[in-house]
Design a protein around this motif. Structure first.
Motif, PDB file in Angstrom:
ATOM      1  N   MET A   1       0.844  -1.198   0.000  1.00  0.00           N
ATOM      2  CA  MET A   1       0.000   0.000   0.000  1.00  0.00           C
ATOM      3  C   MET A   1       0.884   1.254   0.000  1.00  0.00           C
ATOM      4  SD  MET A   1      -2.833   1.240   2.810  1.00  0.00           S
ATOM      5  CE  MET A   1      -3.835  -0.225   2.536  1.00  0.00           C
ATOM      6  N   SER A   2       0.565   2.209  -0.862  1.00  0.00           N
ATOM      7  CA  SER A   2       1.326   3.449  -0.940  1.00  0.00           C
ATOM      8  C   SER A   2       1.078   4.296   0.303  1.00  0.00           C
ATOM      9  CB  SER A   2       0.925   4.242  -2.184  1.00  0.00           C
ATOM     10  OG  SER A   2       1.218   3.511  -3.357  1.00  0.00           O
ATOM     11  N   PRO A   3       2.088   5.049   0.739  1.00  0.00           N
ATOM     12  CA  PRO A   3       1.900   5.877   1.940  1.00  0.00           C
ATOM     13  C   PRO A   3       1.004   7.078   1.672  1.00  0.00           C
ATOM     14  CG  PRO A   3       4.016   6.345   0.937  1.00  0.00           C
ATOM     15  CD  PRO A   3       3.440   5.184   0.175  1.00  0.00           C
ATOM     16  N   VAL A   4       0.469   7.622   2.739  1.00  0.00           N
ATOM     17  CA  VAL A   4      -0.263   8.882   2.664  1.00  0.00           C
ATOM     18  C   VAL A   4       0.766  10.002   2.787  1.00  0.00           C
ATOM     19  CG1 VAL A   4      -2.009  10.350   3.734  1.00  0.00           C
ATOM     20  CG2 VAL A   4      -2.298   7.863   3.736  1.00  0.00           C
ATOM     21  N   HIS A   5       0.745  10.936   1.850  1.00  0.00           N
ATOM     22  CA  HIS A   5       1.660  12.069   1.889  1.00  0.00           C
ATOM     23  C   HIS A   5       0.974  13.251   2.576  1.00  0.00           C
ATOM     24  CE1 HIS A   5       4.833  10.484  -0.808  1.00  0.00           C
ATOM     25  NE2 HIS A   5       3.831   9.777  -1.311  1.00  0.00           N
ATOM     26  N   VAL A   6       1.559  13.716   3.663  1.00  0.00           N
ATOM     27  CA  VAL A   6       1.011  14.840   4.419  1.00  0.00           C
ATOM     28  C   VAL A   6       1.931  16.040   4.220  1.00  0.00           C
ATOM     29  CG1 VAL A   6       0.289  15.672   6.683  1.00  0.00           C
ATOM     30  CG2 VAL A   6       0.069  13.231   6.125  1.00  0.00           C
ATOM     31  N   VAL A   7       1.360  17.130   3.719  1.00  0.00           N
ATOM     32  CA  VAL A   7       2.166  18.328   3.441  1.00  0.00           C
ATOM     33  C   VAL A   7       1.886  19.374   4.518  1.00  0.00           C
ATOM     34  CG1 VAL A   7       2.718  20.147   1.783  1.00  0.00           C
ATOM     35  CG2 VAL A   7       2.117  17.850   0.967  1.00  0.00           C
TER      36      VAL A   7
ATOM     37  N   VAL B   1       4.171   9.811   5.045  1.00  0.00           N
ATOM     38  CA  VAL B   1       5.336  10.650   4.774  1.00  0.00           C
ATOM     39  C   VAL B   1       4.917  12.078   5.108  1.00  0.00           C
ATOM     40  CG1 VAL B   1       6.982  11.513   3.098  1.00  0.00           C
ATOM     41  CG2 VAL B   1       6.158   9.155   2.916  1.00  0.00           C
ATOM     42  N   LEU B   2       5.557  12.658   6.110  1.00  0.00           N
ATOM     43  CA  LEU B   2       5.245  14.028   6.511  1.00  0.00           C
ATOM     44  C   LEU B   2       6.275  14.965   5.896  1.00  0.00           C
ATOM     45  CD1 LEU B   2       3.452  12.493   8.505  1.00  0.00           C
ATOM     46  CD2 LEU B   2       4.123  14.102  10.281  1.00  0.00           C
ATOM     47  N   HIS B   3       5.841  15.737   4.899  1.00  0.00           N
ATOM     48  CA  HIS B   3       6.709  16.712   4.241  1.00  0.00           C
ATOM     49  C   HIS B   3       6.560  18.042   4.982  1.00  0.00           C
ATOM     50  CE1 HIS B   3       7.148  13.991   0.764  1.00  0.00           C
ATOM     51  NE2 HIS B   3       5.857  13.766   0.896  1.00  0.00           N
ATOM     52  N   VAL B   4       7.529  18.404   5.783  1.00  0.00           N
ATOM     53  CA  VAL B   4       7.437  19.627   6.594  1.00  0.00           C
ATOM     54  C   VAL B   4       8.126  20.764   5.841  1.00  0.00           C
ATOM     55  CG1 VAL B   4       7.855  20.668   8.836  1.00  0.00           C
ATOM     56  CG2 VAL B   4       7.445  18.191   8.658  1.00  0.00           C
ATOM     57  N   CYS B   5       7.302  21.542   5.142  1.00  0.00           N
ATOM     58  CA  CYS B   5       7.820  22.670   4.350  1.00  0.00           C
ATOM     59  C   CYS B   5       7.872  23.956   5.168  1.00  0.00           C
ATOM     60  CB  CYS B   5       6.937  22.886   3.120  1.00  0.00           C
ATOM     61  SG  CYS B   5       6.743  21.424   2.089  1.00  0.00           S
ATOM     62  N   ALA B   6       7.146  24.000   6.272  1.00  0.00           N
ATOM     63  CA  ALA B   6       7.130  25.181   7.136  1.00  0.00           C
ATOM     64  C   ALA B   6       6.804  24.730   8.547  1.00  0.00           C
ATOM     65  CB  ALA B   6       6.100  26.191   6.653  1.00  0.00           C
ATOM     66  N   LEU B   7       7.571  25.209   9.512  1.00  0.00           N
ATOM     67  CA  LEU B   7       7.327  24.894  10.911  1.00  0.00           C
ATOM     68  C   LEU B   7       7.926  26.004  11.750  1.00  0.00           C
ATOM     69  CD1 LEU B   7       6.313  22.936  13.091  1.00  0.00           C
ATOM     70  CD2 LEU B   7       8.490  21.730  12.929  1.00  0.00           C
ATOM     71  N   GLY B   8       7.086  26.655  12.544  1.00  0.00           N
ATOM     72  CA  GLY B   8       7.552  27.770  13.345  1.00  0.00           C
ATOM     73  C   GLY B   8       7.173  29.105  12.735  1.00  0.00           C
ATOM     74  N   PRO B   9       7.670  30.213  13.295  1.00  0.00           N
ATOM     75  CA  PRO B   9       7.294  31.550  12.830  1.00  0.00           C
ATOM     76  C   PRO B   9       7.616  31.770  11.357  1.00  0.00           C
ATOM     77  CG  PRO B   9       8.471  31.674  14.913  1.00  0.00           C
ATOM     78  CD  PRO B   9       8.600  30.261  14.440  1.00  0.00           C
ATOM     79  N   ILE B  10       6.720  32.452  10.669  1.00  0.00           N
ATOM     80  CA  ILE B  10       6.939  32.777   9.267  1.00  0.00           C
ATOM     81  C   ILE B  10       8.021  33.843   9.133  1.00  0.00           C
ATOM     82  CG2 ILE B  10       5.844  33.669   7.173  1.00  0.00           C
ATOM     83  CD1 ILE B  10       3.169  32.655   8.387  1.00  0.00           C
ATOM     84  N   HIS B  11       8.002  34.839  10.043  1.00  0.00           N
ATOM     85  CA  HIS B  11       9.000  35.908  10.032  1.00  0.00           C
ATOM     86  C   HIS B  11       9.625  35.996  11.424  1.00  0.00           C
ATOM     87  CE1 HIS B  11       7.538  37.140   6.122  1.00  0.00           C
ATOM     88  NE2 HIS B  11       6.317  37.283   6.596  1.00  0.00           N
TER      89      HIS B  11
END
Length: 239
Positions: A1-7, A65-75
């Motif tokens: 079974m293919s993984p679930v991709h979480v963005v 699969v957790l793709h963490v493209c942003a975590l924490g303050p934006i600025h």
């Protein structure tokens, strides 16, 4: 079974490129707030959910699969009073996602090469990136061997249309970083500097630290802010 991709961070430019590459697969796009949900409503191939609800859409036996493209303050250089609370809420959502399944979980974090050796003017930025990496490592450790973390350290990331001078051509593109994130799912967990500019920067930074060790610099004098100086209210930023 293919993984679930979480963005995580689907509205960042890396996140948007990643969603395009994942078209046709089982994808969950995690929104920070209702405005993000509305902005992502046009995604045909992804389930868009708020962070607090993300764990509820994952099957108990699914691989993630957790793709963490942003975590924490934006600025982070222009902090908001609730930055720490938002950061903890994002981490709690990631922890809940991992805990919602008994399958294998791969976390892939996009950090920055600056995090490896922050310069004086980027200490706060690099510090938040390092904190995000350390907290994800803690989550993985808490859930045991079934959860692993990989981290990518890019330099400057730009759109292909912005690649004009030599410096731009050495930089990574958003699509290129997204492709590298996907490749990490088939590799052993690792930390890797990506992009020619990032590799050059890290080498030069290492040399500068050697020089600093041999010839220490003077500590700059700190100045206090005048009591009459006020900081204008800044509206909440949206990635």
């Amino acid at each position: 079974m293919s993984p679930v991709h979480v963005v995580i961070g689907p509205r960042t430019q890396v996140g948007s490129a990643l969603l395009e590459l994942l078209a046709g697969q089982d994808v969950v796009a995690v929104a920070r707030h209702e405005r993000d949900v509305e902005a992502l409503a046009g995604l045909a191939d992804a389930r868009v959910v708020l962070a607090a609800d993300a764990a509820g859409v994952v099957a108990p036996v699914a691989d993630l699969v957790l793709h963490v493209c942003a975590l924490g303050p934006i600025h982070p250089e222009d902090p908001l009073p609730d930055d720490a609370d938002r950061f903890e809420a994002e981490l709690a959502a990631i922890d809940a996602l991992v805990g919602a399944t008994t399958g294998q979980v791969r976390i892939v974090l996009v950090s920055t090469v600056i995090a490896l050796a922050p310069t004086a003017d980027r200490r706060l930025y690099g510090g938040w990136k390092n904190l995000a990496e350390e907290r994800l490592d803690r989550i993985a450790l808490h859930h045991g061997d079934r959860c692993t973390v990989s981290v990518l350290y890019p330099g400057r990331i730009i759109a292909p249309s912005e690649r004009q001078g030599l410096g731009d051509r050495l930089s990574s593109t958003f699509e290129n970083v997204a492709k590298k994130m996907l490749r990490e799912t088939s590799r052993s967990p690792r930390r890797a500097i990506i992009g020619v500019d990032a590799k050059i920067w890290s080498a030069l930074r290492a040399l500068s630290l050697v020089v600093l060790t041999v010839r220490p610099s003077r500590t700059p004098e700190l100045t206090t802010t005048s009591p009459s100086t006020s900081t204008p209210h800044r509206p909440e930023a949206t990635p």
